[in-house]
Design an enzyme around this catalytic site. Structure first.
Site, PDB file in Angstrom:
ATOM      1  N   TYR A  68      -3.476 -16.963  29.746  1.00  0.00           N
ATOM      2  CA  TYR A  68      -3.575 -18.031  28.579  1.00  0.00           C
ATOM      3  C   TYR A  68      -4.800 -18.089  28.083  1.00  0.00           C
ATOM      4  O   TYR A  68      -5.750 -17.878  28.770  1.00  0.00           O
ATOM      5  CB  TYR A  68      -3.394 -19.328  29.518  1.00  0.00           C
ATOM      6  CG  TYR A  68      -3.318 -20.709  28.695  1.00  0.00           C
ATOM      7  CD1 TYR A  68      -2.324 -21.325  27.988  1.00  0.00           C
ATOM      8  CD2 TYR A  68      -4.809 -21.148  28.463  1.00  0.00           C
ATOM      9  CE1 TYR A  68      -2.595 -22.399  27.121  1.00  0.00           C
ATOM     10  CE2 TYR A  68      -4.975 -22.299  27.965  1.00  0.00           C
ATOM     11  CZ  TYR A  68      -4.094 -22.809  27.032  1.00  0.00           C
ATOM     12  OH  TYR A  68      -4.223 -24.053  26.280  1.00  0.00           O
TER      13      TYR A  68
ATOM     14  N   GLU B 280      -4.228 -22.162  20.449  1.00  0.00           N
ATOM     15  CA  GLU B 280      -3.696 -21.699  21.734  1.00  0.00           C
ATOM     16  C   GLU B 280      -2.689 -20.436  21.651  1.00  0.00           C
ATOM     17  O   GLU B 280      -2.008 -20.181  20.796  1.00  0.00           O
ATOM     18  CB  GLU B 280      -2.839 -22.735  22.186  1.00  0.00           C
ATOM     19  CG  GLU B 280      -2.285 -22.627  23.779  1.00  0.00           C
ATOM     20  CD  GLU B 280      -1.576 -23.664  24.219  1.00  0.00           C
ATOM     21  OE1 GLU B 280      -2.104 -24.771  24.596  1.00  0.00           O
ATOM     22  OE2 GLU B 280      -0.364 -23.754  24.064  1.00  0.00           O
TER      23      GLU B 280
END
Ligand code: GDP
Ligand code: MN
Length: 377
Positions: free
Chosen positions: A101, A189
């Protein structure tokens, strides 16, 4: 404003972040053609403005163009969290070794952007943040200095990224940071950023949120808005220049002024209720705007009561009352409504509403209590 995965990845790609070479399709046939052009296995991904598409069955692998067509047909017929799938992204399938992530957002308390990264990527990052926050590392960026190379290395070290990937990881961090800053984003993101079996990094997913208040200086980005995929209430609210944010509670709130709207939500919570929305009708709102606001609130089936909290300054209470009456005629709500009017022309406003079968309240606390009781009844 939310961008789709394919839009976010297009932007990331322009900033040097490696992304798959896929294309968007609106029909199963188009998906098949794209799969043919790409050759080999593909992944067909629903383009909806919500997360967790993987878990909802909106992301599927296909071995060949025929299968891509079938899978696309199935996904294009789906609804994910209430949103219809109108487009799919067809990407070459990736051979994943590890999912990471990587994201940037604004840390308001720190007054600067913050990078977040985790070796536990791919899955629901909010869940990781709740259950094992130590698995997420954070690095704050001085907006005047920008991202420094040592900070990118700190992030890489923090997620135990093998050293051979550090150089490429640094480039990805820089690209993501520049994309975030240049677009006036509030979130950029990549989840997952993957280490491929081929031993390079690639952004398989992308998500960007853009600051609506900065869109005026990004006409090209503003054009990317997908009205079809937005909650209808938000589109409607924007049309009437209302600040509206949908929440999950049962008490619809109609308030003039952002601060008062926040306070109203707090007081509703204080008395055990749950607001269904944030809504600021703004100063000087006329009848038409109030009617639109009421339609928006009532379009939410969770709403069990409405609380009007109007403090008349520039906004005149009689104007708001007229708006309420117009809206009542139009939408004929069957749920209880609590109204508190104070300030400019409050008396006239109350008179206008006398026959409207509304619950009246003097103070905000009284109004919130009555709204909570009405919603629970
Ligand atoms: P999200 O669920 O909406 O966040 O969608 P993602 O794009 O993040 O995809 C969810 C998951 O699908 C990823 O974490 C991967 O595990 C898997 N996935 C996505 N693309 C590929 C691919 O090309 N190959 C493989 N094997 N898995 C993929
Ligand atoms: Mn994802």
């Amino acid at each position: 404003m939310k961008l789709h995965e394919y839009q976010s990845k297009q932007i990331f790609g322009k900033y040097g972040v490696p992304v798959p070479k896929g294309h968007v399709a609106a029909t199963a046939m188009e998906a098949r053609q794209i799969a043919e052009e790409l050759g080999g296995r593909v992944v067909v991904k629903s383009q909806v403005l919500v997360g967790g598409r993987g878990k909802a069955g909106g992301i599927r692998l296909a071995k060949n163009p025929k299968e891509a067509e079938e899978v696309a047909a199935a996904i294009l017929g789906m609804e994910i969290k209430g949103l219809p799938v109108r487009k799919v992204l067809v990407d070459p399938a990736a051979n994943i070794e590890q999912e990471i992530y990587l994201g940037i957002t604004n840390d308001r308390a720190a007054r600067r952007p913050v990078f977040m990264a985790s070796a536990a990527g791919g899955v629901d990052i909010e869940e990781v943040a709740r259950t094992s926050p130590e698995k997420i590392i954070k690095v704050h960026i001085d907006p005047l200095l920008g991202l420094r190379d040592y900070q990118a290395r700190d992030i890489a070290l923090g997620i135990d990224l093998p050293k051979e990937h550090w150089k490429q990881f640094g480039e990805i961090c820089h690209g993501l940071y520049r994309a975030y800053m240049d677009c006036d984003a509030t979130l950029a993101e990549i989840n997952p950023l993957v280490i491929l079996k081929e031993n390079t990094l690639m952004a398989l997913d992308g998500k960007m949120l853009l600051d609506d208040n900065a869109l005026f200086r990004h006409p090209d980005l503003a054009e990317m808005r997908d009205v079809d995929e937005e909650a209808a209430a938000e589109t409607e609210a924007r049309k009437y220049d209302l600040s509206f944010i949908k929440l999950d509670g049962s008490i619809g709130c109609m308030v003039n002024g952002a601060g008062l709207a926040m306070t109203t939500m707090d007081i509703v919570k204080l008395f055990g209720g749950d607001p269904a929305n944030f809504l600021d009708i703004g100063g000087g709102a006329g009848a038409e705007k109030v009617a639109a606001a009421m339609r928006i609130i009532l379009s939410d089936k969770n709403v069990k009561a409405i609380l009007f909290n109007i403090f008349g300054g520039i906004t005149r209470c009689d104007e708001v009352a007229k708006g309420i009456l117009v809206a009542l005629k139009e939408v004929k709500p069957t749920i209880p409504m609590v109204v508190r009017l104070v300030g400019t022309n409050a008396e006239e406003g109350r008179k206008l509403l006398a026959d409207a079968k509304m619950i009246t309240a003097e103070t905000l606390a009284d109004a919130a209590k009555k709204a909570v009781a009405a919603a629970n009844a």
